[in-house]
Design a protein around this motif. Structure first.
Motif, short mmCIF file in Angstrom:
data_model
loop_
_atom_site.label_atom_id
_atom_site.label_comp_id
_atom_site.label_asym_id
_atom_site.label_seq_id
_atom_site.Cartn_x
_atom_site.Cartn_y
_atom_site.Cartn_z
N LYS A 1 22.05 18.69 -4.30
CA LYS A 1 23.16 19.63 -3.75
C LYS A 1 22.37 20.32 -2.67
O LYS A 1 21.56 21.33 -2.70
CB LYS A 1 22.95 20.67 -5.03
N PRO A 2 22.69 19.83 -1.47
CA PRO A 2 21.85 20.33 -0.28
C PRO A 2 22.35 22.05 -0.01
O PRO A 2 21.26 22.53 0.41
CB PRO A 2 22.35 19.90 0.86
N GLN A 3 23.37 22.41 -0.23
CA GLN A 3 23.71 23.88 0.01
C GLN A 3 22.80 24.74 -1.35
O GLN A 3 22.13 25.77 -0.72
CB GLN A 3 24.96 24.42 -0.52
N ILE A 4 22.75 24.48 -2.40
CA ILE A 4 21.90 24.94 -3.46
C ILE A 4 20.65 24.94 -3.23
O ILE A 4 19.60 25.88 -3.26
CB ILE A 4 22.46 24.51 -4.94
N LYS A 5 19.84 23.68 -2.61
CA LYS A 5 18.86 23.66 -2.41
C LYS A 5 18.13 24.76 -1.48
O LYS A 5 17.10 25.26 -1.55
CB LYS A 5 18.41 22.29 -1.71
N ALA A 6 18.88 24.89 -0.43
CA ALA A 6 18.72 25.93 0.63
C ALA A 6 18.42 27.18 0.23
O ALA A 6 17.47 27.84 0.24
CB ALA A 6 19.67 25.89 1.95
N VAL A 7 19.45 27.70 -0.76
CA VAL A 7 19.16 28.99 -1.52
C VAL A 7 17.78 29.03 -2.17
O VAL A 7 17.35 30.05 -2.38
CB VAL A 7 20.47 29.42 -2.10
N TYR A 8 17.67 27.96 -3.19
CA TYR A 8 16.57 27.92 -4.01
C TYR A 8 15.40 28.02 -3.50
O TYR A 8 14.46 28.68 -3.70
CB TYR A 8 16.53 26.52 -4.72
N SER B 1 14.66 29.31 -0.23
CA SER B 1 14.61 30.50 0.44
C SER B 1 14.16 31.41 -0.77
O SER B 1 12.97 32.24 -0.54
CB SER B 1 15.90 31.01 0.80
#
Length: 157
Positions: A121-128, A130
């Protein structure tokens, strides 16, 4: 009557930590303390060498067969061939039931499985990442400054 509980450490030993050497060492520890017949369970990490040791050296349980049919019995070739030295001793080892450490299992889930999920999940990975970076920075700041530590601890309530 409550059974007593105790913990023994696993002493360091040299060489490869293969399942048969682990079984031999555990058997030696149990017999040296005279507790082989008293142990009801052993807790270890989830290492494959420990798991295999306990799987391979569990006592064989007799099954009650109500069928009169002929039963095929499979025999491991290593059981038939003559053993020597440590291999013979390990072949005679019997280990108690094994319990995997719950803390180690949860740690594996929190590290390995979460990372696998985040990679999918690339979008969730970025938020996580951060959020994790910000929390790490805040924790580092609080551990380096008394004022920052007091400020973050007063913000908890």
């Amino acid at each position: 009557m409550e059974r007593g509980k105790a913990a023994l450490v696993f002493p360091r030993f040299k060489g490869c930590h293969t399942y048969d050497k682990i079984a031999l060492e555990l058997e030696h520890i149990h017999s040296s303390y005279g507790i082989s017949h008293k142990i009801t369970q052993t807790v270890t990490d989830n290492g494959s060498n420990f798991v295999k040791a306990f799987k391979m050296y569990q006592p064989i349980e007799e099954e009650d067969s109500e069928d009169d049919e002929e039963v095929v019995i499979f025999t491991d070739i290593s059981d038939v061939l003559p053993h020597s030295g440590e291999a013979a001793a390990a072949a005679n080892a019997t280990l108690p039931p094994h319990q995997r450490c719950a803390s180690h299992t949860l740690n594996l889930i929190s590290c390995t499985d979460v990372d696998k999920w985040l990679l999918s999940k690339p979008q969730i990975k970025a938020v996580y990442r951060s959020a994790t970076t910000k929390c790490t920075g805040l924790l580092n700041k609080a551990s380096q400054s008394i004022v920052a530590a007091e400020t973050t601890s007063s913000q908890k309530s």
